[in-house]
Design a protein around this motif. Structure first.
Motif, PDB file in Angstrom:
ATOM      1  N   SER A 109     -47.339  27.147  11.580  1.00  0.00           N
ATOM      2  CA  SER A 109     -47.784  28.569  11.089  1.00  0.00           C
ATOM      3  C   SER A 109     -48.360  29.450  12.357  1.00  0.00           C
ATOM      4  CB  SER A 109     -48.939  28.460   9.977  1.00  0.00           C
ATOM      5  OG  SER A 109     -48.353  28.064   8.900  1.00  0.00           O
ATOM      6  N   PHE A 110     -47.608  30.593  12.236  1.00  0.00           N
ATOM      7  CA  PHE A 110     -48.133  31.582  13.273  1.00  0.00           C
ATOM      8  C   PHE A 110     -49.579  32.070  13.090  1.00  0.00           C
ATOM      9  CE2 PHE A 110     -43.571  31.365  14.036  1.00  0.00           C
ATOM     10  CZ  PHE A 110     -43.518  31.260  15.420  1.00  0.00           C
ATOM     11  N   MET A 111     -50.541  32.011  13.774  1.00  0.00           N
ATOM     12  CA  MET A 111     -51.887  32.532  13.434  1.00  0.00           C
ATOM     13  C   MET A 111     -51.990  33.853  13.799  1.00  0.00           C
ATOM     14  SD  MET A 111     -52.634  29.917  11.895  1.00  0.00           S
ATOM     15  CE  MET A 111     -54.116  30.271  11.364  1.00  0.00           C
ATOM     16  N   ALA A 112     -53.146  34.659  13.230  1.00  0.00           N
ATOM     17  CA  ALA A 112     -53.434  35.800  13.700  1.00  0.00           C
ATOM     18  C   ALA A 112     -54.311  35.874  15.163  1.00  0.00           C
ATOM     19  CB  ALA A 112     -54.505  36.593  12.569  1.00  0.00           C
ATOM     20  N   THR A 113     -54.145  36.816  15.881  1.00  0.00           N
ATOM     21  CA  THR A 113     -54.934  36.688  16.957  1.00  0.00           C
ATOM     22  C   THR A 113     -56.295  36.798  16.982  1.00  0.00           C
ATOM     23  OG1 THR A 113     -54.990  39.468  16.933  1.00  0.00           O
ATOM     24  CG2 THR A 113     -53.033  38.359  18.230  1.00  0.00           C
ATOM     25  N   ILE A 171     -52.154  25.832  18.989  1.00  0.00           N
ATOM     26  CA  ILE A 171     -51.532  25.702  20.469  1.00  0.00           C
ATOM     27  C   ILE A 171     -51.398  27.113  20.884  1.00  0.00           C
ATOM     28  CG2 ILE A 171     -49.507  25.278  21.862  1.00  0.00           C
ATOM     29  CD1 ILE A 171     -49.443  22.502  20.160  1.00  0.00           C
ATOM     30  N   ASP A 172     -51.706  27.631  21.951  1.00  0.00           N
ATOM     31  CA  ASP A 172     -51.517  28.949  22.511  1.00  0.00           C
ATOM     32  C   ASP A 172     -50.296  29.154  22.772  1.00  0.00           C
ATOM     33  OD1 ASP A 172     -54.271  29.681  22.387  1.00  0.00           O
ATOM     34  OD2 ASP A 172     -54.798  29.104  24.047  1.00  0.00           O
ATOM     35  N   ILE A 173     -49.881  30.472  22.765  1.00  0.00           N
ATOM     36  CA  ILE A 173     -48.493  30.936  23.064  1.00  0.00           C
ATOM     37  C   ILE A 173     -48.667  31.203  24.787  1.00  0.00           C
ATOM     38  CG2 ILE A 173     -46.622  32.569  22.957  1.00  0.00           C
ATOM     39  CD1 ILE A 173     -47.355  32.374  19.768  1.00  0.00           C
ATOM     40  N   TYR A 182     -50.203  29.038  17.380  1.00  0.00           N
ATOM     41  CA  TYR A 182     -49.645  28.416  15.959  1.00  0.00           C
ATOM     42  C   TYR A 182     -50.488  27.338  15.933  1.00  0.00           C
ATOM     43  CZ  TYR A 182     -46.697  25.785  19.355  1.00  0.00           C
ATOM     44  OH  TYR A 182     -46.335  24.905  20.479  1.00  0.00           O
ATOM     45  N   CYS A 183     -50.227  26.820  14.603  1.00  0.00           N
ATOM     46  CA  CYS A 183     -50.827  25.985  14.174  1.00  0.00           C
ATOM     47  C   CYS A 183     -49.819  24.669  13.772  1.00  0.00           C
ATOM     48  CB  CYS A 183     -51.877  25.860  13.007  1.00  0.00           C
ATOM     49  SG  CYS A 183     -53.567  26.768  13.758  1.00  0.00           S
TER      50      CYS A 183
END
Lengths: 301, 138
Positions: free
Chosen positions: B26-30, B109-111, B91-92
């Motif tokens: 899942s992409f996470m909010a900033t 994990i950071d992009i 993202y998680c």
């Protein structure tokens, strides 16, 4: 792919309950069709079958009005269609509309950002727009500035469309600048405008404005308007650094042997061995009887 | 003699977690700040998923012993979502058991590039050649 306004069409009518707007030229499947129309009152918004509302703005003045934007992704039925019917809700009996055919969009809701506002004023010359904004535009974009003016006696014209950012104002193209009357409800004057600009600038938009000139002063002018921002599709690909997790191994302290300890009870069960036995009957010896009180006589010596 | 974890056991443990359900991303909010203690299950982070995105079912999920580097690596195919308008910078990875409250979150994990902001475009991650993360033996 950049957003491009490929073709446009407009319509206006006096004393009308609905509008028939001609399809923009050369509609192809996948085109983005943007329809903008005016309405009467605060909630009597225009509609069109198959189109979805994107944005609306209303003005609460002596006479109320609104301007509304709708969209649709063209399919085969649009390719074969020749026109669309725009319903004018509420008590309105005039109308104006404009349609833009835009290429470069993909699917879904195309509106990236917007700002809506209204102005109710008694002046022959005034400004419309919004300020104090922070509208980002991360890529090439289409800007649409549209509005509707209503007055009981004044005709208005618009010019000088602009946005404020750290970049220069783009070139605006006026699509509609129409005048319509509603004499069924008494004399009401409607002015409908739509202008657009395309830009590759990416600085934040902080304001937008246009100059309005009223035909006479002394009457209340009500304007409803908005700025809509459509950003061309942008892909985004990222990467990750490998997250490497090291173990935390706890060093166990050694335990000194000795000192005072405890013990668990050692319980030992007995083992019984079978024993063999041998029995011996001992004879019973019986002394012979002797005379009971014999008289012993010592012999002579 | 140095203390160590053993690679095969690490791999077995990781495989066991992945086998709980369907590995997803899942992409996470900033605005999301991961908490390694309290962000336990997907239900703990679901409100922080980036608006406009949906969970991606991960393909080609593999765990590999990298003996040269003394670690076990988790790798997947490159995840992507199409026609997305969103903003994300991390993202998680989590395992969907079918119930959010029992779906464990594995990692955040950071992009590398920072914030990604696709507009009606494709949002994707080119996964590092060695994977998303690794568990080291020493």
């Amino acid at each position: 792919m950049a957003l491009v306004v490929e073709s446009t069409s407009t319509v206006s009518a006096n004393n009308a309950d609905n509008l028939t707007i001609t399809k923009p030229a050369s509609v192809a499947v996948g085109d983005l069709l943007i329809l903008i129309a005016n309405g009467s009152g605060l909630s009597g918004k225009p509609t069109c079958s198959g189109f979805t509302e994107l944005l609306t703005s209303s003005a609460d003045g002596n006479v109320d009005t609104n301007v509304t934007m709708l969209y649709r992704i063209a399919d085969a039925s649009d390719v074969s269609a020749s026109n669309y019917t725009v319903g004018l809700a509420g008590s309105v009996s005039q109308g104006a509309a404009a349609m833009l055919r835009v290429s470069g969009w993909v699917s879904g809701n195309p509106l990236f950002a917007s700002s809506a506002g209204s102005t109710v004023i008694d002046s022959a010359s005034y400004s419309i727009g919004g300020s104090g904004l922070s509208i980002t535009r991360p890529g090439q974009q289409l800007l649409i500035f549209a509005g509707n003016h209503i007055s009981e006696d004044n005709n208005a014209t618009y010019s000088g469309f602009s946005i404020t950012s750290s970049d220069s104002n783009p070139t605006w193209t006026t699509v509609a600048d129409s005048l319509a009357y509603d004499t069924d409800s008494g004399i009401r004057v409607y002015n409908f405008f739509v202008a657009y600009a395309v830009s590759t600038d990416t600085s934040t938009i902080t304001a937008y404005a246009a100059n309005a000139s009223s035909s006479i002063s002394g009457g209340i002018d009500s304007d409803a308007y908005f700025l809509a921002v459509f950003v061309a599709p942008i892909n985004a690909t990222g990467t990750n650094a490998l997250l490497s997790v090291s173990p935390a191994i706890f060093e166990d302290a050694g335990v000194e042997v000795g000192g005072t300890g405890t013990n668990a009870l050692l319980s030992v069960s007995p083992s019984f061995f079978d024993q063999s036995g041998k029995g011996t009957i001992m004879p019973v010896w019986t002394n012979t009887d002797k005379p009971a009180t014999p008289t012993w006589t010592n012999q002579d010596k | 003699m140095a203390s160590t974890l053993h690679l095969k056991a690490l791999e077995i443990q990781l495989d066991a977690i992945l086998a709980l359900g369907t590995p997803k991303l899942s992409f996470m909010a900033t605005t999301f700040t991961p908490n390694s203690e309290t962000d336990q299950y997907f239900s703990d982070i679901s409100a922080e998923v980036a608006s406009g995105t949906t969970a991606v079912t991960l393909g080609s999920v593999t765990t590999t012993i990298d003996a040269a580097n003394n670690r076990v690596e988790l790798d997947t195919a490159n995840p992507s979502l199409s026609t997305i308008t969103a903003t994300t910078n991390k993202y998680c990875l989590w395992v969907d058991t079918g119930v959010a409250a029992t779906s464990p979150v594995l990692a955040t994990i950071d992009i590398v590039e920072g914030t990604l902001s696709p507009v009606a475009g494709t949002l994707s991650i080119t996964v590092n050649a060695e994977g998303h993360y690794a568990l080291k033996a020493v």
